[in-house]
Each structure stands twice: as structure tokens, then as C-alpha cells.
Design an enzyme around this catalytic site. Structure first.
Site, short mmCIF file in Angstrom:
data_model
loop_
_atom_site.label_atom_id
_atom_site.label_comp_id
_atom_site.label_asym_id
_atom_site.label_seq_id
_atom_site.Cartn_x
_atom_site.Cartn_y
_atom_site.Cartn_z
N SER A 255 0.87 -1.17 0.00
CA SER A 255 0.00 0.00 0.00
C SER A 255 0.91 1.22 0.00
O SER A 255 1.80 1.33 0.85
CB SER A 255 -0.91 -0.02 1.23
OG SER A 255 -1.92 0.95 1.09
N GLU A 256 0.70 2.13 -0.95
CA GLU A 256 1.72 3.15 -1.21
C GLU A 256 1.85 4.20 -0.12
O GLU A 256 2.76 5.02 -0.16
CB GLU A 256 1.49 3.80 -2.58
CG GLU A 256 0.23 4.63 -2.72
CD GLU A 256 -0.94 3.83 -3.30
OE1 GLU A 256 -0.94 2.59 -3.14
OE2 GLU A 256 -1.84 4.45 -3.88
N ASN A 257 0.96 4.18 0.87
CA ASN A 257 1.14 5.10 1.99
C ASN A 257 2.20 4.59 2.96
O ASN A 257 2.47 5.25 3.97
CB ASN A 257 -0.19 5.35 2.71
CG ASN A 257 -0.86 4.07 3.17
OD1 ASN A 257 -0.91 3.09 2.43
ND2 ASN A 257 -1.37 4.06 4.38
N SER B 21 8.51 4.27 0.12
CA SER B 21 7.45 3.53 -0.56
C SER B 21 7.52 3.74 -2.07
O SER B 21 7.43 2.79 -2.85
CB SER B 21 6.08 3.98 -0.03
OG SER B 21 5.05 3.25 -0.64
#
Lengths: 214, 234
Positions: free
Chosen positions: A46-48, A88
Site C-alpha cells: 500500500s503506497e502510503n 514507498s
């Protein structure tokens, strides 16, 4: 018969290979996580700032500090890691993520993708989509074949502002599966009961069919 | 003492350092990991014409949404602002300027700015509106876009634990943009849930070394509002 959203997610889940690190977009792509075949182990990014995302928490496990990129509360799987946004996107931009599955408004026959903006109507921002499509090794679009008012979303040229140029490898719709090739769209699977004629009528670009398609 | 950075409260932490027209970098992803007390204190300074680099713009009535309602923001540099109705209204009415910046590019612009790197090349945005007016260069047959590092006048971040030297540890996905924003502020103010004496944090577990942090505020009970509560049975 057109596939349901669940059936589309099931079909997309077959794209996941054992050992893959995968980023799933918001909407139908999120559902793909529910249909990962049992013999396949994938790590969800998840890119967060999370690698090893688990399912939604039980009510007693909810943690405001643990969310996905859609701002939904989630959990860790064993072996998960958290990191900064710069880290990320370093793993995204650096080609370390195997596959991204995301939604789209339009896809062109050259693999151009538009999914973030409708001029004059909607401008909420691109989030991480531009980084994902230009950095992840393989990009699959999972979307309805047409808009709710039956307009084509698969086009010769996108008419909406692009998210990325020449970035899409494969498109899975409720009617068929298409690959983006140097010769344009190539249909490799048709949903049960869907005809070549129907695909041709509902697609805004020319399509070729491989032998596997009825 | 020289290395004791703790301020009595958020208002005191911003005292004398916020001016009209400043560029601020603010950590957080959605409402997760935002410096709640510092955002309230920033609103209370009354400073106007601010430019804010932050991934999102809060929601109506909370986070950076508070600064939009008080018309203190001239420009946002963000990747996604879809959760905020007042934002959309001000944007469509031309009251608010927005620079949409891809999320990874925004994070790297902060990281680069803090690391003394004025610009960097990325494939992100090639062939899109983001590339307009920016220099492009080919490396190994692939075209890249030049993006600029961000050096903010002031950075506001949220940590889980801090020591009095400003060493910071973040928790879970509340880390997000905070370490990147912390490095790019000429003056960085951190808000932490727990503050301990130097020596109580394991040096190997520090995420942001205290050299980046100039002022510290203790906020033991942040609200931590949840944007989308999603649960399963059981």
C-alpha cells in the site's frame, strides 16, 4: 453474459503469481485481494507506506495509525513492514513491485491510461497513480468495458488527460481480456456468451482476436 | 539547555516563526499521522497567503481543512484532495491555487530538498499534464522529467515517540510523509505522543534523527480521527 464485479476480481486474481509484490488500486481492484488462489502467496503493498497488508480489522482491532492508500483501516500480515512515503515510492519507481492492478476511465490502443481527471468537472488529483503506472513492472487495468451511458472506454486515443503514456499491458473488463500489443488491442479471452461482434461494437478502437477467443 | 527542544505547547512552538506567505511542508496521509495540535496552532497564528506542501488537504472541519475554511491558504501542493468539499469549492471558484504533484514525486521532492538535492529525474508524469513546462532528459533511451526539491520555511510533523533531543519514532502507517517533511524544513517542529529523556530510545530504532528537529511539542492524546472505518466480522 457480462461478468459481475466479483467475477472480474476473480479473473484478475489469476494474474497474481506466487511470490509477487502487488499494489491494488481503489474500487474493483481492491476486491482482488479476496480471491487470491490458496496456492499463491503474494505480498500486498500500500503506497502510503506498508508492505504486507492484511484484511480489514475486527472491530476490536481497529487502529487509526494503520490504514491503506484508500484511507481504510487495515491490519498487518506476519512479516509486514512500514516505511516512509519516499521509501514507498522508491520501491515503486525502482521497479521492485511486480504488478499493479488499477481502475481506469480510458485506455488507448497504445496503452495510454487516463484515470485521474475530467477537465472542468473533476480534479481531485492523481494520488500515486502516475508513479505506479510508470514504475511498476506490469500494469493491468480492471474496469467495466463501457461507461454507465455505454460510451467506449477502450479507444484509439484517450480524450481525457493522461495518467501515463504507453504504460498498460493488459485490460480485464466485464466482457473480455485484452492485451496491448504493438498492433493494438488483442482479445485473448471472451466472457461466456459474449461475441466478437459485441466487443467490436462496444470498443472505440480496432481489436484483433486470438484463436483462444470463441 | 541547548539540546532540550521541548516547548510548553503548540502555540509557543510556533511563536515567532510563522509569517504570511511562507512555504510549509506538513506530514500526514489523509488524517493519519497529521500534526493535529500544530495545525490548530498554525490556524491560530492567523498567518495568511500560506503555501502548503502536504499530500492531502484534510477534510471539512479537521486537519488542513481548518486552514482552508479560515482562508489562510493561497496554494496547496498535493497529490489528492478529493475528501474536502470546501477545498473543491474554493478551487473551482478560483480562490485557491493548486499544484497537483504525483504522490511519489511529492515525497521525493521533500526528501531531495532536505538532502541538498535541488532536482531529480523521474519517469513519473512523462506524457501527462505534469510534464508541461518541465525539462526532460534522456537516459539510456528513456525520457525522464526534471522535478525540483522542496525546501520549506517551516515543516510540521507528527511522531509517536520523541526524546528531548528531537529524535523521532513513528508508528505504523502514521509515518508516511512525516520523515520526508521533517528533513526539508529550514525549521522543523515535531509533535509527539510520548516524550522521553535522551537515552531512553534505542539509537537503532530512531526514524528521524534529532538534527532535523528544532522544536518539540507534547500532545499525549491526539484525536486520530478515522476517515474510513472498515472492519470484518469476528
Amino acid at each position: 453474459m457480462a461478468l459481475t464485479r466479483q467475477q472480474m476480481a476473480v479473473r484478475a486474481a489469476r494474474e497474481l503469481k506466487d511470490g509477487f509484490c502487488v499494489n491494488l488500486g481503489i474500487g474493483i481492484p481492491t476486491l482482488v485481494a479476496n480471491y487470491i488462489p490458496p496456492e499463491v502467496t503474494v505480498t500486498l503493498q500500500s503506497e502510503n507506506g506498508l508492505l504486507g497488508m492484511g484484511p480489514f480489522p475486527r472491530a476490536s482491532e481497529v487502529d487509526a495509525d494503520l490504514i491503506n492508500a484508500g484511507k481504510e483501516t487495515v491490519t498487518f500480515v506476519p512479516g509486514a513492514a512500514t516505511f516512509s512515503s519516499a521509501d514507498s515510492f522508491a520501491m515503486i519507481r525502482g521497479g521492485h513491485i511486480d504488478l499493479a492492478i488499477l481502475g481506469a476511465m480510458q485506455v488507448s490502443e497504445r496503452g495510454d491510461l487516463a484515470n485521474w481527471m475530467i477537465p472542468g468537472k473533476r480534479a481531485k488529483g492523481m494520488g500515486g497513480a502516475m508513479d505506479l503506472v510508470s514504475g511498476v513492472r506490469r500494469v493491468i487495468v480492471l474496469m467495466e468495458h463501457n461507461t454507465p451511458d455505454r460510451a467506449a472506454k477502450l479507444l484509439r486515443e484517450c480524450t481525457l488527460p493522461l495518467t501515463g503514456a504507453g504504460v498498460v499491458h493488459r485490460v480485464i473488463t466485464d466482457l473480455c481480456v485484452l492485451d496491448v500489443t504493438p498492433l493494438g488491442f488483442e482479445v485473448i479471452e471472451l466472457a461466456d456468451g459474449v461475441t466478437r461482434k459485441e466487443i467490436e461494437e462496444r470498443t472505440g478502437a480496432s481489436v484483433r482476436f486470438t484463436d483462444v477467443a470463441a | 539547555m541547548g539540546l532540550d527542544k521541548l516547548q510548553p505547547d503548540a502555540r509557543a512552538a510556533l511563536d515567532g516563526i510563522i509569517q504570511d506567505g511562507m512555504l510549509l511542508a506538513i506530514g500526514g496521509f489523509g488524517l493519519c499521522g497529521i500534526p493535529e495540535a500544530l495545525i490548530l496552532a498554525l490556524r491560530d497564528t492567523g498567518a495568511r497567503n500560506l503555501t502548503i506542501a502536504s499530500n492531502n488537504a484534510g477534510v471539512d472541519g479537521w486537519g488542513l481543512g481548518l486552514l482552508l475554511e479560515s482562508h489562510q491558504v493561497k496554494k496547496m501542493i498535493s497529490s489528492y484532495v478529493g475528501e474536502n468539499i470546501e477545498f473543491e469549492r474554493q478551487f473551482l471558484a478560483g480562490e485557491l491555487e493548486v499544484e497537483f504533484c504525483p504522490q511519489g514525486t511529492l515525497a521525493e521532492r521533500m526528501r531531495a530538498g532536505g538532502a541538498g538535492i535541488p532536482g531529480f529525474y523521474t519517469r513519473t508524469g512523462i506524457g501527462t499534464l505534469v510534464a508541461e513546462g518541465k525539462e526532460q532528459k534522456e537516459f539510456g533511451g528513456i525520457v525522464y522529467l526534471l522535478e525540483r526539491g522542496i525546501q520549506a520555511d517551516v515543516a510540521l510533523v507528527k511522531a509517536w515517540k520523541a526524546d528531548l533531543h528531537g529524535n523521532l519514532i513513528y508508528r505504523r502507517t502514521a509515518r508516511n510523509f512525516n520523515p520526508d517533511a521533517a528533513t526539508c524544513g529550514k525549521l522543523t517542529v515535531a509533535e509527539a505522543e510520548m516524550i522521553v529523556e535522551p537515552g531512553e530510545l534505542d539509537p537503532d530504532e530512531i526514524h528521524t534523527p534529532g538534527i532535523y528537529v528544532h522544536r518539540l511539542v507534547h500532545n499525549p492524546n491526539p484525536e486520530k480521527r478515522i476517515e474510513k472505518m472498515t472492519t470484518r466480522e469476528g
